[in-house]
Design a protein around this motif. Structure first.
Motif, PDB file in Angstrom:
ATOM      1  N   LYS A  29       0.844  -1.207   0.000  1.00  0.00           N
ATOM      2  CA  LYS A  29       0.000   0.000   0.000  1.00  0.00           C
ATOM      3  C   LYS A  29       0.882   1.260   0.000  1.00  0.00           C
ATOM      4  N   GLY A  30       2.179   1.066  -0.200  1.00  0.00           N
ATOM      5  CA  GLY A  30       3.091   2.214  -0.294  1.00  0.00           C
ATOM      6  C   GLY A  30       3.573   2.732   1.056  1.00  0.00           C
ATOM      7  N   LYS A  31       3.335   1.960   2.111  1.00  0.00           N
ATOM      8  CA  LYS A  31       3.756   2.403   3.451  1.00  0.00           C
ATOM      9  C   LYS A  31       5.216   1.998   3.717  1.00  0.00           C
ATOM     10  N   LYS A  32       5.841   2.749   4.612  1.00  0.00           N
ATOM     11  CA  LYS A  32       7.210   2.403   5.003  1.00  0.00           C
ATOM     12  C   LYS A  32       7.140   1.371   6.125  1.00  0.00           C
ATOM     13  N   VAL A  33       7.725   0.205   5.863  1.00  0.00           N
ATOM     14  CA  VAL A  33       7.568  -0.931   6.780  1.00  0.00           C
ATOM     15  C   VAL A  33       8.926  -1.477   7.242  1.00  0.00           C
ATOM     16  N   CYS A  34       9.000  -1.759   8.532  1.00  0.00           N
ATOM     17  CA  CYS A  34      10.195  -2.398   9.081  1.00  0.00           C
ATOM     18  C   CYS A  34       9.770  -3.652   9.850  1.00  0.00           C
ATOM     19  N   ILE A  35      10.430  -4.751   9.583  1.00  0.00           N
ATOM     20  CA  ILE A  35      10.191  -5.961  10.382  1.00  0.00           C
ATOM     21  C   ILE A  35      11.323  -6.056  11.402  1.00  0.00           C
ATOM     22  N   ILE A  36      10.976  -6.271  12.644  1.00  0.00           N
ATOM     23  CA  ILE A  36      12.000  -6.541  13.649  1.00  0.00           C
ATOM     24  C   ILE A  36      11.984  -8.036  13.933  1.00  0.00           C
ATOM     25  N   ASP A  37      13.100  -8.664  13.616  1.00  0.00           N
ATOM     26  CA  ASP A  37      13.228 -10.112  13.781  1.00  0.00           C
ATOM     27  C   ASP A  37      13.893 -10.357  15.133  1.00  0.00           C
ATOM     28  N   THR A  38      13.131 -10.899  16.066  1.00  0.00           N
ATOM     29  CA  THR A  38      13.705 -11.136  17.402  1.00  0.00           C
ATOM     30  C   THR A  38      14.062 -12.612  17.597  1.00  0.00           C
ATOM     31  N   ASP A  39      13.911 -13.383  16.518  1.00  0.00           N
ATOM     32  CA  ASP A  39      14.152 -14.821  16.614  1.00  0.00           C
ATOM     33  C   ASP A  39      15.617 -15.143  16.293  1.00  0.00           C
ATOM     34  N   VAL A  40      16.234 -15.960  17.127  1.00  0.00           N
ATOM     35  CA  VAL A  40      17.640 -16.323  16.891  1.00  0.00           C
ATOM     36  C   VAL A  40      17.838 -17.063  15.564  1.00  0.00           C
ATOM     37  N   ASN A  41      16.769 -17.721  15.090  1.00  0.00           N
ATOM     38  CA  ASN A  41      16.876 -18.434  13.815  1.00  0.00           C
ATOM     39  C   ASN A  41      17.008 -17.482  12.630  1.00  0.00           C
ATOM     40  N   GLY A  42      16.544 -16.260  12.834  1.00  0.00           N
ATOM     41  CA  GLY A  42      16.675 -15.244  11.776  1.00  0.00           C
ATOM     42  C   GLY A  42      15.985 -15.609  10.473  1.00  0.00           C
ATOM     43  N   SER A  43      14.833 -16.289  10.565  1.00  0.00           N
ATOM     44  CA  SER A  43      14.151 -16.728   9.333  1.00  0.00           C
ATOM     45  C   SER A  43      13.756 -15.544   8.457  1.00  0.00           C
ATOM     46  N   VAL A  44      13.291 -14.473   9.085  1.00  0.00           N
ATOM     47  CA  VAL A  44      12.818 -13.332   8.294  1.00  0.00           C
ATOM     48  C   VAL A  44      13.995 -12.620   7.627  1.00  0.00           C
ATOM     49  N   ALA A  45      15.131 -12.595   8.334  1.00  0.00           N
ATOM     50  CA  ALA A  45      16.320 -11.975   7.741  1.00  0.00           C
ATOM     51  C   ALA A  45      16.733 -12.765   6.486  1.00  0.00           C
ATOM     52  N   ARG A  46      16.617 -14.079   6.553  1.00  0.00           N
ATOM     53  CA  ARG A  46      16.954 -14.908   5.382  1.00  0.00           C
ATOM     54  C   ARG A  46      15.953 -14.659   4.254  1.00  0.00           C
ATOM     55  N   TRP A  47      14.687 -14.568   4.647  1.00  0.00           N
ATOM     56  CA  TRP A  47      13.621 -14.293   3.672  1.00  0.00           C
ATOM     57  C   TRP A  47      13.930 -12.995   2.923  1.00  0.00           C
TER      58      TRP A  47
END
Ligand SMILES: Nc1ncnc2c1ncn2[C@@H]1O[C@H](COP(=O)(O)OP(=O)(O)OP(=O)(O)O)[C@@H](O)[C@H]1O
Ligand SMILES: [Mg+2]
Length: 219
Positions: A29-47
């Motif tokens: 929708k054109g919004k500025k988005v930040c995901i904070i990954d608090t998981d040690v597995n870092g799945s979202v960082a890999r994504w």
């Protein structure tokens, strides 16, 4: 800026999946988005590493220590419209901190007996943390792998609703059915909202809209 946490005590209950759906919905929708990954597995960082530059931009930041969130909260306020926190399973102090910083909690759950018990366990902790805070942060259970044609699933929904009422926690009207789009899209750095299954797109759009509406109501 709104902070939404995808949070519950049980592992594998679609916390990261829910995070990606919310992030891609708002980014789309054109919004500025930040995901904070608090998981040690870092799945979202890999994504994020697999995500094409042609898709709407989403910043991913890893934060293992909730105090980092406290230190960075003003900057996040300045830089983003939505901050989505992907939490790790468990009921450690980290989880309570995350709750306190959130404007909205989405509690993902799969239709299974184990998830029913863990939602109850999480709601007990939610209640304790909200009592300390002195006000209730809005919280909603979000069901995944739900099939309305199966009686057992309907009974599960009723049980979750009853549990929620006890703790003043709602259950989202939008739910996800079991679909491969949820599994496959993530390994391509996308969410099902950006994938090619029209049914998955429809239900994830409904989810995004419902969350947006809830946030507006609390503004
Ligand atoms: N509606 C659905 N249909 C098919 N698969 C799904 C659905 N919802 C979730 N899944 C799958 O369930 C698995 C667990 O999801 P996810 O990794 O998001 O859970 P999690 O709560 O983040 O787990 P963890 O506690 O390990 O971080 C994933 O493989 C995901 O693709
Ligand atoms: Mg996860």
């Amino acid at each position: 800026m709104a902070i939404i946490s995808s949070i519950t005590s049980k592992g594998g209950s679609n916390k990261s999946g829910t995070t990606l759906l919310l992030a891609t919905y708002f980014a789309g929708k054109g919004k500025k988005v930040c995901i904070i990954d608090t998981d040690v597995n870092g799945s979202v960082a890999r994504w994020s590493g697999l995500r094409s530059e042609d898709l709407p931009e989403i910043t991913v930041v890893s934060m293992m220590d909730p105090k980092q969130l406290q230190r960075n909260i003003n900057k996040l306020h300045d830089d983003y419209d939505y901050v989505i926190i992907d939490t790790s399973p468990g009921l450690a102090q980290k989880s309570s901190y995350t709750m306190l910083y959130s404007d909205l909690l989405i509690i993902p759950a799969l239709v299974s007996g184990f998830d029913l018990w863990s939602v109850e366990q999480f709601l007990e902790r939610y209640d304790e943390v909200m009592n300390v805070k002195g006000e209730r942060i809005p919280a909603y259970v979000f069901l995944s792998m739900y099939n309305p044609r199966i009686n057992l699933h309907k009974e599960f929904l009723e049980a979750i609703k009853e549990m929620g009422e006890e703790y003043e926690v709602g259950v989202l009207k939008s739910k996800l059915a079991y679909r491969n789009a949820y599994k496959i899209s993530t390994v391509q750095g996308m969410s099902a909202l950006e994938w090619n299954d029209p049914k998955a797109i429809k239900e994830t759009e409904e989810f995004g809209k419902e969350v947006e509406k809830i946030l507006k109501a609390y503004e």
